[in-house]
Design a protein around this motif. Structure first.
Motif, PDB file in Angstrom:
ATOM      1  N   ARG A 114     -43.235  17.206   2.608  1.00  0.00           N
ATOM      2  CA  ARG A 114     -44.268  17.609   1.646  1.00  0.00           C
ATOM      3  C   ARG A 114     -43.705  18.639   0.651  1.00  0.00           C
ATOM      4  NH1 ARG A 114     -49.488  21.074   2.988  1.00  0.00           N
ATOM      5  NH2 ARG A 114     -50.472  20.950   0.975  1.00  0.00           N
ATOM      6  N   THR A 115     -42.906  19.577   1.151  1.00  0.00           N
ATOM      7  CA  THR A 115     -42.306  20.587   0.275  1.00  0.00           C
ATOM      8  C   THR A 115     -41.315  19.938  -0.677  1.00  0.00           C
ATOM      9  OG1 THR A 115     -42.581  22.240   2.002  1.00  0.00           O
ATOM     10  CG2 THR A 115     -41.031  22.766   0.233  1.00  0.00           C
ATOM     11  N   ARG A 141     -41.982  17.099  -7.717  1.00  0.00           N
ATOM     12  CA  ARG A 141     -43.050  16.977  -8.722  1.00  0.00           C
ATOM     13  C   ARG A 141     -42.933  18.092  -9.759  1.00  0.00           C
ATOM     14  NH1 ARG A 141     -47.837  19.067  -9.708  1.00  0.00           N
ATOM     15  NH2 ARG A 141     -47.875  20.300  -7.820  1.00  0.00           N
ATOM     16  N   LEU A 142     -42.670  19.321  -9.294  1.00  0.00           N
ATOM     17  CA  LEU A 142     -42.499  20.436 -10.224  1.00  0.00           C
ATOM     18  C   LEU A 142     -41.313  20.215 -11.146  1.00  0.00           C
ATOM     19  CD1 LEU A 142     -43.146  23.478  -7.873  1.00  0.00           C
ATOM     20  CD2 LEU A 142     -44.682  22.562  -9.621  1.00  0.00           C
ATOM     21  N   SER A 143     -40.289  19.543 -10.638  1.00  0.00           N
ATOM     22  CA  SER A 143     -39.079  19.265 -11.421  1.00  0.00           C
ATOM     23  C   SER A 143     -39.191  17.981 -12.212  1.00  0.00           C
ATOM     24  CB  SER A 143     -37.870  19.179 -10.492  1.00  0.00           C
ATOM     25  OG  SER A 143     -37.742  20.323  -9.718  1.00  0.00           O
ATOM     26  N   ARG A 144     -40.321  17.318 -12.076  1.00  0.00           N
ATOM     27  CA  ARG A 144     -40.568  16.042 -12.742  1.00  0.00           C
ATOM     28  C   ARG A 144     -39.506  15.009 -12.380  1.00  0.00           C
ATOM     29  NH1 ARG A 144     -44.696  17.026 -16.330  1.00  0.00           N
ATOM     30  NH2 ARG A 144     -44.866  19.145 -17.100  1.00  0.00           N
ATOM     31  N   LEU A 145     -39.187  14.968 -11.078  1.00  0.00           N
ATOM     32  CA  LEU A 145     -38.218  14.008 -10.571  1.00  0.00           C
ATOM     33  C   LEU A 145     -38.936  12.975  -9.709  1.00  0.00           C
ATOM     34  CD1 LEU A 145     -35.400  16.454  -9.408  1.00  0.00           C
ATOM     35  CD2 LEU A 145     -35.417  15.036 -11.472  1.00  0.00           C
ATOM     36  N   GLU A 204     -33.386   9.602  -1.188  1.00  0.00           N
ATOM     37  CA  GLU A 204     -33.142  10.863  -1.901  1.00  0.00           C
ATOM     38  C   GLU A 204     -33.981  11.993  -1.315  1.00  0.00           C
ATOM     39  OE1 GLU A 204     -32.001   9.350  -6.382  1.00  0.00           O
ATOM     40  OE2 GLU A 204     -34.117   9.331  -5.777  1.00  0.00           O
ATOM     41  N   ARG A 205     -35.232  11.682  -0.996  1.00  0.00           N
ATOM     42  CA  ARG A 205     -36.110  12.705  -0.393  1.00  0.00           C
ATOM     43  C   ARG A 205     -35.522  13.218   0.925  1.00  0.00           C
ATOM     44  NH1 ARG A 205     -40.746  10.310  -2.275  1.00  0.00           N
ATOM     45  NH2 ARG A 205     -40.829   8.923  -0.496  1.00  0.00           N
TER      46      ARG A 205
END
Length: 96
Positions: free
Chosen positions: A5-6, A12-16, A22-23
């Motif tokens: 989740r983090t 999301r904050l990095s718009r990636l 990758e996650r």
């Protein structure tokens, strides 16, 4: 340890947009980074003086002192176009 989740929040904050692989990879890497930071925070640095730079670099800029400069005519001598003491440049912002 960092959770999925983090990682999704940071992405999301990095718009990636991250794939599942990758996650998982970034979750492990971010976890390692946080563990390393935790190990640094555990060090006893109470006897060390505060520092802003690790190498002891000093300011290499010269003193800011006034000195003779070019005249306006000398400064504009190599400009391709001059008008009223200013260099003429092509417009970079289109009008409406």
């Amino acid at each position: 340890m960092i959770d999925d989740r983090t990682v999704a929040h940071v992405a999301r904050l990095s718009r990636l947009e991250l794939s599942e692989d990758e996650r998982e990879r970034f979750r492990a890497q971010l976890g390692s980074i946080l563990e390393h930071v935790q190990s640094l925070l555990a060090l006893d640095l109470s006897g060390e003086p505060p520092t802003a730079h690790a190498t002891g670099a000093t300011n290499v800029l010269r003193d800011d002192t006034a000195r003779p400069s070019l005249s306006l005519d000398e400064a504009l001598a190599n400009a391709p176009a001059v008008e009223d003491g200013f260099i003429v440049v092509p417009p970079v912002i289109e009008g409406e």
